[in-house]
Design an enzyme around this catalytic site. Structure first.
Site, PDB file in Angstrom:
ATOM      1  N   ARG A 171       0.860  -1.179   0.000  1.00 41.96           N
ATOM      2  CA  ARG A 171       0.000   0.000   0.000  1.00 41.96           C
ATOM      3  C   ARG A 171       0.894   1.226   0.000  1.00 41.96           C
ATOM      4  O   ARG A 171       1.833   1.306   0.797  1.00 41.96           O
ATOM      5  CB  ARG A 171      -0.874  -0.016   1.262  1.00 41.96           C
ATOM      6  CG  ARG A 171      -1.909   1.066   1.281  1.00 41.96           C
ATOM      7  CD  ARG A 171      -2.605   1.163   2.638  1.00 41.96           C
ATOM      8  NE  ARG A 171      -1.963   2.143   3.482  1.00 41.96           N
ATOM      9  CZ  ARG A 171      -2.538   2.743   4.534  1.00 41.96           C
ATOM     10  NH1 ARG A 171      -3.774   2.415   4.893  1.00 41.96           N
ATOM     11  NH2 ARG A 171      -1.883   3.627   5.242  1.00 41.96           N
ATOM     12  N   TYR A 183      -2.824  11.870   5.677  1.00 36.13           N
ATOM     13  CA  TYR A 183      -3.102  10.533   6.189  1.00 36.13           C
ATOM     14  C   TYR A 183      -2.060   9.514   5.699  1.00 36.13           C
ATOM     15  O   TYR A 183      -1.696   9.514   4.530  1.00 36.13           O
ATOM     16  CB  TYR A 183      -4.494  10.040   5.759  1.00 36.13           C
ATOM     17  CG  TYR A 183      -4.619   8.562   6.010  1.00 36.13           C
ATOM     18  CD1 TYR A 183      -4.790   8.092   7.306  1.00 36.13           C
ATOM     19  CD2 TYR A 183      -4.466   7.632   4.984  1.00 36.13           C
ATOM     20  CE1 TYR A 183      -4.806   6.743   7.576  1.00 36.13           C
ATOM     21  CE2 TYR A 183      -4.484   6.282   5.243  1.00 36.13           C
ATOM     22  CZ  TYR A 183      -4.660   5.844   6.539  1.00 36.13           C
ATOM     23  OH  TYR A 183      -4.653   4.508   6.792  1.00 36.13           O
ATOM     24  N   ASP A 234      -5.173   3.828   0.043  1.00 31.08           N
ATOM     25  CA  ASP A 234      -6.281   4.035   0.979  1.00 31.08           C
ATOM     26  C   ASP A 234      -6.738   5.495   0.921  1.00 31.08           C
ATOM     27  O   ASP A 234      -5.964   6.406   1.248  1.00 31.08           O
ATOM     28  CB  ASP A 234      -5.799   3.689   2.399  1.00 31.08           C
ATOM     29  CG  ASP A 234      -6.932   3.616   3.416  1.00 31.08           C
ATOM     30  OD1 ASP A 234      -8.044   4.062   3.094  1.00 31.08           O
ATOM     31  OD2 ASP A 234      -6.686   3.114   4.528  1.00 31.08           O
ATOM     32  N   HIS A 236      -9.129   6.610   2.791  1.00 32.81           N
ATOM     33  CA  HIS A 236      -9.494   6.900   4.175  1.00 32.81           C
ATOM     34  C   HIS A 236     -10.726   7.785   4.311  1.00 32.81           C
ATOM     35  O   HIS A 236     -10.728   8.761   5.075  1.00 32.81           O
ATOM     36  CB  HIS A 236      -8.304   7.491   4.939  1.00 32.81           C
ATOM     37  CG  HIS A 236      -8.147   6.899   6.302  1.00 32.81           C
ATOM     38  ND1 HIS A 236      -8.461   7.581   7.444  1.00 32.81           N
ATOM     39  CD2 HIS A 236      -7.736   5.676   6.707  1.00 32.81           C
ATOM     40  CE1 HIS A 236      -8.224   6.806   8.497  1.00 32.81           C
ATOM     41  NE2 HIS A 236      -7.789   5.630   8.070  1.00 32.81           N
ATOM     42  N   GLU A 260      -9.008   1.806  -1.527  1.00 31.55           N
ATOM     43  CA  GLU A 260      -9.741   1.498  -0.283  1.00 31.55           C
ATOM     44  C   GLU A 260     -10.471   2.719   0.255  1.00 31.55           C
ATOM     45  O   GLU A 260      -9.970   3.840   0.151  1.00 31.55           O
ATOM     46  CB  GLU A 260      -8.709   1.010   0.740  1.00 31.55           C
ATOM     47  CG  GLU A 260      -9.282   0.731   2.109  1.00 31.55           C
ATOM     48  CD  GLU A 260      -8.174   0.472   3.123  1.00 31.55           C
ATOM     49  OE1 GLU A 260      -7.051   0.104   2.721  1.00 31.55           O
ATOM     50  OE2 GLU A 260      -8.441   0.653   4.323  1.00 31.55           O
ATOM     51  N   GLU A 286     -13.362  -1.593   6.896  1.00 32.23           N
ATOM     52  CA  GLU A 286     -12.636  -1.762   8.157  1.00 32.23           C
ATOM     53  C   GLU A 286     -13.420  -1.210   9.344  1.00 32.23           C
ATOM     54  O   GLU A 286     -13.171  -1.617  10.473  1.00 32.23           O
ATOM     55  CB  GLU A 286     -11.241  -1.127   8.082  1.00 32.23           C
ATOM     56  CG  GLU A 286     -11.249   0.371   7.967  1.00 32.23           C
ATOM     57  CD  GLU A 286      -9.850   0.971   7.836  1.00 32.23           C
ATOM     58  OE1 GLU A 286      -8.998   0.333   7.212  1.00 32.23           O
ATOM     59  OE2 GLU A 286      -9.640   2.071   8.354  1.00 32.23           O
ATOM     60  N   ARG A 307     -13.351  -5.525   3.722  1.00 24.29           N
ATOM     61  CA  ARG A 307     -12.219  -5.320   4.639  1.00 24.29           C
ATOM     62  C   ARG A 307     -12.531  -5.658   6.094  1.00 24.29           C
ATOM     63  O   ARG A 307     -11.664  -5.561   6.968  1.00 24.29           O
ATOM     64  CB  ARG A 307     -11.817  -3.842   4.582  1.00 24.29           C
ATOM     65  CG  ARG A 307     -11.369  -3.391   3.238  1.00 24.29           C
ATOM     66  CD  ARG A 307      -9.884  -3.347   3.143  1.00 24.29           C
ATOM     67  NE  ARG A 307      -9.276  -2.478   4.113  1.00 24.29           N
ATOM     68  CZ  ARG A 307      -8.239  -2.813   4.886  1.00 24.29           C
ATOM     69  NH1 ARG A 307      -7.723  -4.020   4.822  1.00 24.29           N
ATOM     70  NH2 ARG A 307      -7.719  -1.936   5.737  1.00 24.29           N
ATOM     71  N   HIS A 336      -8.822  -6.118   7.444  1.00 25.46           N
ATOM     72  CA  HIS A 336      -8.096  -5.047   8.118  1.00 25.46           C
ATOM     73  C   HIS A 336      -7.016  -5.667   9.004  1.00 25.46           C
ATOM     74  O   HIS A 336      -7.273  -6.665   9.683  1.00 25.46           O
ATOM     75  CB  HIS A 336      -9.122  -4.282   8.970  1.00 25.46           C
ATOM     76  CG  HIS A 336      -8.623  -3.045   9.616  1.00 25.46           C
ATOM     77  ND1 HIS A 336      -9.198  -2.542  10.755  1.00 25.46           N
ATOM     78  CD2 HIS A 336      -7.641  -2.188   9.276  1.00 25.46           C
ATOM     79  CE1 HIS A 336      -8.584  -1.424  11.104  1.00 25.46           C
ATOM     80  NE2 HIS A 336      -7.639  -1.183  10.219  1.00 25.46           N
ATOM     81  N   GLU A 363      -4.134  -7.499   5.226  1.00 29.90           N
ATOM     82  CA  GLU A 363      -3.270  -6.365   5.587  1.00 29.90           C
ATOM     83  C   GLU A 363      -2.343  -6.795   6.735  1.00 29.90           C
ATOM     84  O   GLU A 363      -2.758  -7.485   7.659  1.00 29.90           O
ATOM     85  CB  GLU A 363      -4.131  -5.185   6.045  1.00 29.90           C
ATOM     86  CG  GLU A 363      -3.327  -3.958   6.449  1.00 29.90           C
ATOM     87  CD  GLU A 363      -4.214  -2.788   6.874  1.00 29.90           C
ATOM     88  OE1 GLU A 363      -5.380  -3.023   7.231  1.00 29.90           O
ATOM     89  OE2 GLU A 363      -3.719  -1.651   6.835  1.00 29.90           O
ATOM     90  N   TRP A 426     -11.426  12.162   9.082  1.00 26.34           N
ATOM     91  CA  TRP A 426      -9.980  11.904   9.169  1.00 26.34           C
ATOM     92  C   TRP A 426      -9.666  10.636   8.390  1.00 26.34           C
ATOM     93  O   TRP A 426     -10.421   9.696   8.377  1.00 26.34           O
ATOM     94  CB  TRP A 426      -9.526  11.754  10.621  1.00 26.34           C
ATOM     95  CG  TRP A 426      -8.100  11.300  10.647  1.00 26.34           C
ATOM     96  CD1 TRP A 426      -6.994  12.044  10.345  1.00 26.34           C
ATOM     97  CD2 TRP A 426      -7.608   9.976  10.906  1.00 26.34           C
ATOM     98  NE1 TRP A 426      -5.868  11.275  10.416  1.00 26.34           N
ATOM     99  CE2 TRP A 426      -6.216  10.000  10.750  1.00 26.34           C
ATOM    100  CE3 TRP A 426      -8.250   8.778  11.245  1.00 26.34           C
ATOM    101  CZ2 TRP A 426      -5.412   8.868  10.941  1.00 26.34           C
ATOM    102  CZ3 TRP A 426      -7.469   7.645  11.428  1.00 26.34           C
ATOM    103  CH2 TRP A 426      -6.053   7.692  11.283  1.00 26.34           C
TER     104      TRP A 426
HETATM  105  C1  GCO Z   1      -5.788   0.781   7.390  1.00 21.35           C
HETATM  106  C2  GCO Z   1      -6.494   1.739   8.259  1.00 21.35           C
HETATM  107  C3  GCO Z   1      -5.815   2.087   9.528  1.00 21.35           C
HETATM  108  C4  GCO Z   1      -6.748   2.945  10.373  1.00 21.35           C
HETATM  109  C5  GCO Z   1      -6.587   2.578  11.799  1.00 21.35           C
HETATM  110  C6  GCO Z   1      -7.496   3.365  12.704  1.00 21.35           C
HETATM  111  O1  GCO Z   1      -6.200   0.673   6.246  1.00 21.35           O
HETATM  112  O2  GCO Z   1      -4.884   0.138   7.880  1.00 21.35           O
HETATM  113  O3  GCO Z   1      -7.074   2.758   7.548  1.00 21.35           O
HETATM  114  O4  GCO Z   1      -4.537   2.623   9.385  1.00 21.35           O
HETATM  115  O5  GCO Z   1      -6.496   4.289  10.176  1.00 21.35           O
HETATM  116  O6  GCO Z   1      -6.843   1.215  11.931  1.00 21.35           O
HETATM  117  O7  GCO Z   1      -7.414   2.883  13.993  1.00 21.35           O
HETATM  118 MG    MG Z   2      -7.880   1.787   5.790  1.00 22.09          MG
END
Ligand code: GCO
Ligand code: MG
Length: 426
Positions: A171, A183, A234, A236, A260, A286, A307, A336, A363, A426
């Site tokens: 990733r 992020y 990602d 996010h 993602e 996730e 996920r 996740h 992951e 976020w």
């Molecule tokens: C990922 C996730 C994490 C989250 C985290 C929050 O794809 O691994 O987005 O990095 O930000 O699990 O607690």
């Molecule tokens: Mg993620």
């Protein structure tokens, strides 16, 4: 034939030494252990009258103590005296019986109980978890790691380091010019911990800058490393459906394994718009807790990878149900596996991944050495894959004496605001 000396298993061909499941395994204790070997983890330990115990992960990043209270005040008292063999009935008791269904706190508490009970069943039967699920569908589980950098060149170098370690899937996240704290940008090699302060760190976000920058990263990655590595990204939850559609389209030339969390999925219909406009594979889930969060996404084939993982969605009992449903619609798993999921979840996930027929990828963010010491485990990494162990149960334990040396340290996830101050995802 007796098991070889030093073999951790109690199973013998004549059945001797095996606790078995012919008579009840009564739960005598259920204890919550909170430890912070670099980051916080919540673990539930369930003990039985026959000496067999199991552990489950209940960690909810930034909201740990809510699950601790839920378990201590409302779940552990229900478990004492119950038969640990009855995993399904206990799951139904905690889900239906609470009247208040779903949600991250409830479903993590249920997951911790569920995983601990599967662990107990495996130990009682002398069987590793993947055997209880139906046996292995594969020998090893492909994982992806996180390559992060403050700018494109740093991320390109980080991807190279993962390739050198044998990873076949990576990733890639990068800082965006003009934005601090984008992020996914870590503070050191191989480790990334976003929950960094007792009150949330404020970050600034600008989707327009991001949308024009990210394709440049993937162009550089393909120019540098060619077509072979599987590359993931990602979003996010930061984009609107229309912005996500645009990004998916602009990333098509770079053949992503997945994009993602392109857009938040409380509204599952939002993915229709994204899906209609891009062939970039989509992954989400996730933050999902139950099959109801992804039913439409799956049955309308709006995503390619789900996920959701064990600790997030009520344990193996429920994740298995999601995976089977996904299999019907050609959706594969991509659990996740960030560091806020403890080695207990990762260990159980590796067994689940080894079994699940519609496996996609796992992951894998490495835990620190201190975390690995608190949670001794028998899964191992080799050349881009995780390999499940063959110890009975999920193969992860907790060193309670060591855990006690790392007291809880309150930390929350950051928040994001748009450049005009509007609170964003976020
Ligand atoms: C990922 C996730 C994490 C989250 C985290 C929050 O794809 O691994 O987005 O990095 O930000 O699990 O607690
Ligand atoms: Mg993620």
């Amino acid at each position: 034939m007796p098991a070889a000396d030093g073999d951790a298993r109690t199973v013998r061909a004549d059945g001797s030494g095996l606790v078995g499941v012919a008579s009840p395994l009564l739960i005598t204790a259920a204890r919550v252990i909170v430890t912070c070997p670099g980051r916080n983890f919540v673990t539930l330990k369930i003990e039985t009258d026959q000496g067999v115990y199991g552990i489950g992960d209940a960690t909810l990043n930034g909201r740990e103590m809510a699950v601790v209270a839920y378990l201590n005040d409302h779940v552990c008292p229900l478990l004492i005296g119950r038969d640990a063999r009855r995993i399904e009935d206990t799951w139904q008791l905690l889900y239906r019986g609470s009247y208040w269904r779903r949600g991250p706190v409830t479903m993590r508490a249920i997951a911790a109980v569920d995983v601990a009970l599967w662990d107990i069943k495996g130990k009682a039967l002398g069987a590793p978890l993947h055997e209880l699920l139906g046996g292995r569908s594969r020998d090893r589980v492909m994982v992806y790691g996180h390559a992060n950098g403050a700018d494109i060149e740093e991320t390109v170098d980080a991807v190279g380091r993962y390739i050198d370690l044998g990873y076949q899937a990576i990733r890639a996240q990068t800082g965006v010019p003009g934005l601090t704290n984008a992020y996914g940008v870590g503070r050191g090699e191989m480790h990334y911990e976003p929950a960094d302060a007792s009150l949330p760190t404020e970050t600034v976000w600008d989707t327009r800058r991001y949308l024009t920058h990210v394709p440049k990263l993937f162009q550089r990655l393909r120019d540098t490393y060619g077509p072979e590595p599987r590359l993931l990204h990602d979003g996010h939850h930061r984009m609107t459906p229309q912005e996500a559609a645009r990004l998916g389209k602009s990333l098509e030339p770079y053949d992503l394994f997945w994009l993602e969390d392109a857009t938040p999925a409380e509204n599952q219909e939002a993915f229709r718009l994204v899906r209609q406009h891009t062939t970039t594979p989509l992954a989400v889930g996730e933050v999902f807790n139950t099959i109801w969060d992804c039913k439409d996404l799956i049955q309308e084939q709006l995503i390619d990878y789900i996920r959701t993982t064990i600790v997030g969605a009520g344990g193996l009992t429920h994740l298995r149900r999601i995976a089977d449903f996904a299999a019907v619609w050609g959706v594969r798993t991509g659990c996740h596996g960030a560091t806020d999921l403890s080695p207990v979840t990762l260990g159980a996930a590796v067994h689940f991944d080894a079994w699940v027929p519609n496996f996609g990828i796992q992951e894998y963010m490495r835990h620190t050495e201190a975390t690995d010491a608190v949670f001794p485990h028998d899964y191992r990494f080799g050349a881009g894959f995780l390999i499940p162990g063959d110890r009975p149960g999920h193969g992860v334990d907790i060193d309670e004496a060591l855990a006690a040396r790392y007291p809880y340290d309150p930390r929350q996830l950051p928040i994001a605001r748009l450049t005009d101050g509007t609170l964003w995802n976020w």
